[in-house]
Write an enzyme that holds these catalytic residues in place. Structure first.
Site, PDB file in Angstrom:
ATOM      1  N   CYS A 180       0.869  -1.175   0.000  1.00 23.51           N
ATOM      2  CA  CYS A 180       0.000   0.000   0.000  1.00 23.51           C
ATOM      3  C   CYS A 180       0.905   1.225   0.000  1.00 23.51           C
ATOM      4  CB  CYS A 180      -0.906  -0.008   1.226  1.00 23.51           C
ATOM      5  SG  CYS A 180      -1.837   1.529   1.454  1.00 23.51           S
ATOM      6  N   CYS A 402     -21.027  58.265 -34.362  1.00 23.62           N
ATOM      7  CA  CYS A 402     -21.572  58.802 -33.115  1.00 23.62           C
ATOM      8  C   CYS A 402     -20.569  58.508 -32.014  1.00 23.62           C
ATOM      9  CB  CYS A 402     -22.918  58.155 -32.811  1.00 23.62           C
ATOM     10  SG  CYS A 402     -23.528  58.506 -31.138  1.00 23.62           S
ATOM     11  N   CYS A 405     -22.525  55.694 -29.311  1.00 26.31           N
ATOM     12  CA  CYS A 405     -22.876  54.316 -29.694  1.00 26.31           C
ATOM     13  C   CYS A 405     -22.073  53.815 -30.879  1.00 26.31           C
ATOM     14  CB  CYS A 405     -24.359  54.190 -29.973  1.00 26.31           C
ATOM     15  SG  CYS A 405     -24.906  55.056 -31.466  1.00 26.31           S
ATOM     16  N   CYS A 415     -26.648  71.626 -41.059  1.00 26.77           N
ATOM     17  CA  CYS A 415     -25.395  72.131 -40.501  1.00 26.77           C
ATOM     18  C   CYS A 415     -24.581  71.019 -39.860  1.00 26.77           C
ATOM     19  CB  CYS A 415     -25.690  73.237 -39.498  1.00 26.77           C
ATOM     20  SG  CYS A 415     -26.600  72.654 -38.050  1.00 26.77           S
ATOM     21  N   CYS A 420     -27.618  61.768 -33.368  1.00 32.70           N
ATOM     22  CA  CYS A 420     -27.652  60.333 -33.707  1.00 32.70           C
ATOM     23  C   CYS A 420     -29.086  59.828 -33.657  1.00 32.70           C
ATOM     24  CB  CYS A 420     -26.772  59.530 -32.741  1.00 32.70           C
ATOM     25  SG  CYS A 420     -26.812  57.741 -33.029  1.00 32.70           S
TER      26      CYS A 420
END
EC number: 2.3.2.31
Length: 464
Positions: A180, A402, A405, A415, A420
């Protein structure tokens, strides 16, 4: 021949073959040789060397065979016609009917060629049986395993040889002495447990008491990685070395000590605890390495693992809830798209994309970690974004991102104060800076601003 001499011959045979059984002996008068002798012998075919057992791509080495049985009846009245004198039948789980007939024929032919049929049967009786038994034990392996190979015709045949090999190994172990590796005591194999070591070439044993106490302690202390052979060298699995996701899964979710083995050693409750902890630990580690591989079920909170990295559909093995890996809602089909749960870094995408720097093996490792389809989709998105960036930077472009995001906004009229349409953010079309919602034109009035006085610059109809 006197009956006492016949009995002496039987004693000689029994000394040579302790497994020999004589079922019945019939005589007409005292002192005469028996007219009919029934018997059987348990015998083991001797293998001079290991033989190869094959079925398809499966193969194994076989060192020992199980016991076979030969049943025989000898009729002295038919001597010297050996074919009528000796009637045999071989009982075996793996020897085919045709092979049995072949072995019996060769055994009888050996008797015919060896025994002098001119002498009395009484004098040849012992020789006949010794020849038959010797042939079955020592000379049949070369006939049944030509060139040391046995090709199985079915999976059942292969499994039978596997069972024979395991039983032969158990018998050998039960008769041998082993140390063992924990208490170092020597015990007979029947009192020991052979550990299922990963290396099939080593044999490590624990006595039953040490095995139970060792594995119980490791599980109770939550030392999951220590539930293994204490004598084998431990090497932690390196996920980054895998080139196949499926092979990674198999290696990661296969315990070093099978649960089926533990059930024979420790309590069922501890086995269930170990099984759960092992799976959770493996899934946690996989989720950290492969962001697209694992997620917890939103219904029962169990770990769910993908079989295919490229498939967004996932099913919980515990409650069977089928859901989307990306949005975590009930499965909505492949056509109904949802947001990405995880995005790859630009460094990973560029590494996968660059054929001049990234090797083939490295690409396979990336695919094993993230999924091939996921990488291809990310690369396509990355290239599309790059193309948009080039278009935005092109002189005279009417495109801008943007700042919030990152959606590309096109100015067709008006202009340079942009809004967004996706997130409602106000920003400057010229420089992309965010504008104050309360006074979006301040940016164009401040003298220190780079866009001072440029509110209408580039606006159609204002060119000078």
């Amino acid at each position: 021949m006197a009956l006492t001499q016949f009995e002496n011959d039987l004693e000689i045979l029994r000394d040579m073959y302790p497994e020999l059984e004589m079922k019945s002996v019939k005589v007409e008068e005292e002192g005469e040789f028996p007219q009919r002798i029934n018997g059987k012998l348990l015998f083991k075919i001797s293998l001079l060397a290991d033989v190869n057992i094959e079925f398809g791509e499966q193969h194994m080495l076989l060192s020992n065979l199980s016991n076979e049985c030969v049943e025989f009846t000898i009729y002295s009245c038919h001597y010297p016609d050996i074919r009528r004198c000796v009637v045999m039948d071989i009982k075996s789980l793996w020897i085919s009917t045709d092979e049995k007939k072949m072995l019996i024929d060769k055994a009888l032919r050996l008797v015919e060629e060896t025994v002098d049929m001119s002498i009395e049967f009484a004098d040849s009786f012992t020789s006949i049986l010794i020849l038959i038994f010797g042939f079955l034990i020592d000379d049949t392996a070369i006939l049944l395993f030509p060139n040391g190979i046995r090709k199985c015709l079915t999976q059942d045949q292969y499994d039978l040889f596997k069972q024979i090999s395991e039983e032969a190994t158990l018998q050998k172990v039960s008769r041998s002495n082993y140390h063992c590796c924990i208490c170092m005591e020597m015990e007979k194999g029947v009192r020991m447990i052979k550990l299922p070591c990963e290396n099939a070439n080593v044999e490590h044993y624990l006595c039953r008491g040490c095995a139970k106490s060792y594995f119980t302690a490791m599980i109770q202390e939550n030392r999951i990685s220590s539930v293994r052979c204490p004598q084998c060298e431990y090497k932690e699995l390196k996920l980054e070395d895998f080139k196949s996701y499926k092979k990674m899964l198999k290696a990661l979710f296969t315990p070093l000590i099978p649960v089926s083995f533990l059930k024979e050693v420790i309590d069922t409750e501890l086995c269930e605890r170990y099984e759960k902890m092992f799976y959770n630990q493996a899934a946690t580690r996989l989720s950290k390495y492969c962001p697209y591989a694992c997620v917890t079920c939103r219904r029962c909170d169990s770990w769910c693992t993908k079989e295919d990295l490229d498939d967004a559909m996932i099913q919980c093995q515990k409650c069977h809830f089928v859901f989307c890996f990306d949005c975590l809602h009930a499965w909505h089909g492949y056509n109904n798209k949802c947001g990405k749960k995880v995005s790859l870094s630009t460094d990973i995408i560029e590494e996968y994309l660059d054929d001049t720097v990234t090797s083939y093996e490295r690409k396979r490792k990336l695919e094993a970690k993230y999924g091939r389809r996921v990488l291809e989709l990310e690369v396509n998105d990355y290239l599309a974004e790059k193309m948009l960036d080039l278009a935005i930077k092109k002189e005279g472009s009417n495109l801008q991102r943007c700042p919030k995001c990152k959606v590309v906004v096109e100015r067709s009229e008006g202009c340079n104060k942009m809004k967004c349409e996706v997130c409602g953010t106000l920003f400057c079309f010229i420089c992309g800076v965010l504008l104050y919602p309360e006074d979006p034109y301040e940016h164009f009035r401040e003298a220190y601003s780079g866009c001072y006085g440029r509110l209408f610059e580039g606006m159609p109809g204002t060119e000078t």
